[in-house]
Scaffold this active site. Structure first.
Site, mmCIF file in Angstrom:
data_model
loop_
_atom_site.group_PDB
_atom_site.id
_atom_site.type_symbol
_atom_site.label_atom_id
_atom_site.label_comp_id
_atom_site.label_asym_id
_atom_site.label_seq_id
_atom_site.Cartn_x
_atom_site.Cartn_y
_atom_site.Cartn_z
ATOM 1 N N THR A 155 0.865 -1.181 0.000
ATOM 2 C CA THR A 155 0.000 0.000 0.000
ATOM 3 C C THR A 155 0.905 1.236 0.000
ATOM 4 O O THR A 155 1.353 1.674 -1.037
ATOM 5 C CB THR A 155 -0.986 -0.001 1.189
ATOM 6 O OG1 THR A 155 -0.279 -0.270 2.399
ATOM 7 C CG2 THR A 155 -2.065 -1.035 0.989
ATOM 8 N N LYS A 181 4.010 -6.698 4.215
ATOM 9 C CA LYS A 181 3.733 -5.324 3.807
ATOM 10 C C LYS A 181 3.402 -4.521 5.057
ATOM 11 O O LYS A 181 2.874 -5.034 6.039
ATOM 12 C CB LYS A 181 2.612 -5.231 2.777
ATOM 13 C CG LYS A 181 1.228 -5.645 3.228
ATOM 14 C CD LYS A 181 0.421 -4.677 4.062
ATOM 15 C CE LYS A 181 0.364 -3.292 3.478
ATOM 16 N NZ LYS A 181 -0.409 -2.359 4.399
ATOM 17 N N THR A 192 0.263 -2.926 11.941
ATOM 18 C CA THR A 192 -0.617 -2.831 10.764
ATOM 19 C C THR A 192 0.086 -3.417 9.588
ATOM 20 O O THR A 192 0.775 -2.730 8.889
ATOM 21 C CB THR A 192 -1.038 -1.435 10.426
ATOM 22 O OG1 THR A 192 -2.244 -1.590 9.723
ATOM 23 C CG2 THR A 192 -0.232 -0.703 9.508
ATOM 24 N N GLU A 279 6.818 4.888 7.266
ATOM 25 C CA GLU A 279 6.450 6.065 6.479
ATOM 26 C C GLU A 279 7.328 7.258 6.839
ATOM 27 O O GLU A 279 7.283 7.778 7.959
ATOM 28 C CB GLU A 279 4.969 6.383 6.694
ATOM 29 C CG GLU A 279 4.076 5.336 6.046
ATOM 30 C CD GLU A 279 2.617 5.464 6.413
ATOM 31 O OE1 GLU A 279 1.784 4.874 5.699
ATOM 32 O OE2 GLU A 279 2.308 6.130 7.409
ATOM 33 N N ASN A 407 0.551 10.564 5.319
ATOM 34 C CA ASN A 407 -0.735 10.258 5.919
ATOM 35 C C ASN A 407 -1.780 11.332 5.639
ATOM 36 O O ASN A 407 -2.978 11.045 5.600
ATOM 37 C CB ASN A 407 -0.565 10.024 7.417
ATOM 38 C CG ASN A 407 0.023 8.654 7.695
ATOM 39 O OD1 ASN A 407 -0.682 7.659 7.631
ATOM 40 N ND2 ASN A 407 1.313 8.591 7.951
ATOM 41 N N SER A 412 -5.737 10.434 -1.359
ATOM 42 C CA SER A 412 -5.784 11.150 -2.637
ATOM 43 C C SER A 412 -5.126 10.348 -3.753
ATOM 44 O O SER A 412 -4.482 9.356 -3.511
ATOM 45 C CB SER A 412 -5.104 12.499 -2.503
ATOM 46 O OG SER A 412 -3.748 12.338 -2.146
#
Length: 412
Positions: A155, A181, A192, A279, A407, A412
């Site tokens: 993702t 992932k 997660t 991230e 985040n 979008s």
């Protein structure tokens, strides 16, 4: 960019006899994106798994928990883009319809299918797109499909996460290949993430059930990126039994010890890869907590440090504002902690610096030394609680500007 993590090479990912994987583009959320993965298991395979403890667990997790105890699992199906979480009865119907469609293609029963989803929460899964994409995934099934599958489950990941190892078990060469992932919303139990690890070892179901929990505890349940526990976390261990080794039935045997070591090693690598690709991460941080009265209080301290936005932003800035670490230890929840006995070190690249002792800054500590360590991409925080013999190791990362950007723009 991931912290000292290279993308996998297809040639280094070993097929696991009894496993075939197929990936396709189903346009579940976006066009021109690999977003649907099908994994087919040979008859006789055994499967074990652990799942998120988030009470708002996703529809596919609920279905997996219903199907897995029935045994004889023959297929896994994974979609990205939409998490199918917070979707109520309609979401459950979509997961069940997915299993029905896979069962029809593979001539198996729906209960033999485990569904997995990852992506945006609170949006309905376009099950018609998923079902329409399944024949393409089936047509792509191949034994050496691990590389494509590693990309197909991503993702916000910036890099695919996959690795293979081999080990001798009962005089036979046993292969293990795994993919994972995850990059954000990472905090046990589970993090997660999705993790899938397959082996051709022959191991009894009761031991496989124990092994998946032990491996998860030492790996995926020892990482944190941002302290958020997802709705979809799943770690699945598959054993096809085609290696030819004598069936492993004894947890005290040398064969089980060899297999366990390999599964744990690979699970830790896959879990660390998630943190390295956190991230916006620029630093990979190892948290080594020692001298605890028990392992649980060591984990409390590790989580407190690893979750703290103040600690994480200091690491991003390479700023030795290390009082933030002491503050995190202090609020970790150990009511009778004697801070006068506690010691804290920073370490990297062969250098270890004593930062705190006797309730405050170590007399020998020089801020130049702390700043030098914090410039490195890999840093270890070592804490001695001086309360007992228990210890634990956990992994985290820093917070950068990009974490907020990623985040903020996620949908979008």
């Amino acid at each position: 960019m991931p912290v000292l993590l290279s993308p996998p090479e297809a040639a280094n990912l070993l097929p696991v006899p009894g496993v075939r994987l197929g990936v396709t583009e189903a346009a579940i959320r976006k066009l021109n994106r690999r977003d649907l993965t099908l994994i087919e298991l040979a008859p006789g395979s055994r499967v074990a798994g652990v799942f998120t403890q988030n009470r708002f667990c996703a529809a596919p997790v609920q279905v997996c928990k219903q199907h897995l105890p029935q045994g004889d699992i023959r297929a896994l199906v994974i979609n990205t883009g939409i998490a199918n979480a917070g979707t109520g009865e309609q979401g459950l119907a979509a997961s069940n319809a997915t299993c029905d469609a896979v069962a029809g293609l593979l001539d198996i029963e729906a209960r033999q299918v485990l569904p997995f989803s990852t992506g945006v929460i609170l949006e309905q899964l376009p099950v018609e797109k998923l079902v329409a994409g399944l024949p393409g995934a089936q047509a792509a099934l191949q034994a050496d499909g691990w590389y494509e599958a590693a990309h197909g489950i991503m993702t916000t990941d910036t890099i695919a996460k996959a690795r293979s190892v081999q080990v001798n078990v009962g005089g036979k060469t046993v292969t293990l290949t795994g993919i994972s992932k995850g990059a954000g919303m990472i905090k046990p139990n589970m993090a997660t993430m999705l993790g899938f690890l397959a082996t051709d070892a022959d191991v009894a179901q009761p031991l496989l059930d124990v092994l998946v929990k032990e491996a998860a505890d030492l790996s995926f349940n020892s990482i944190t990126v941002d302290g958020d526990t997802s709705t979809n976390d799943s770690f699945i261990l598959m054993a096809t039994g085609q290696a030819g080794n004598p069936t492993i039935t004894d947890a005290a045997s040398a064969d089980y010890a060899a297999l366990r070591a390999a599964v744990v090693e690979l699970s830790i690598w896959l879990a660390q890869a998630i943190v390295r690709d956190g991230e916006g991460a620029t630093k990979f941080i190892t948290l080594r907590i020692e001298g605890g009265a028990d392992r649980e209080e060591c984990r409390k301290v590790g989580y407190a440090i690893g979750h703290s936005p103040l600690v994480k932003t200091a690491f991003f800035a390479s700023d030795p504002n290390l009082g933030r670490i002491l503050a995190a230890i202090g609020y970790a929840g150990i009511a009778d902690l004697d801070v006068s006995r506690l010691r804290v070190w920073l370490a990297s690249a062969g250098e270890e610096v004593l930062v705190a002792e006797k309730g405050g800054r170590a007399l020998s500590y020089q801020e130049e030394a702390g700043a030098r360590v914090m410039q490195e991409a890999e840093i270890t925080v070592r804490v001695d609680l001086a309360r007992g013999e228990a210890s634990t190791t956990m992994w985290s990362c820093d917070f950068s500007y990009d974490y907020v950007k990623i985040n903020a723009d996620y949908r979008s």
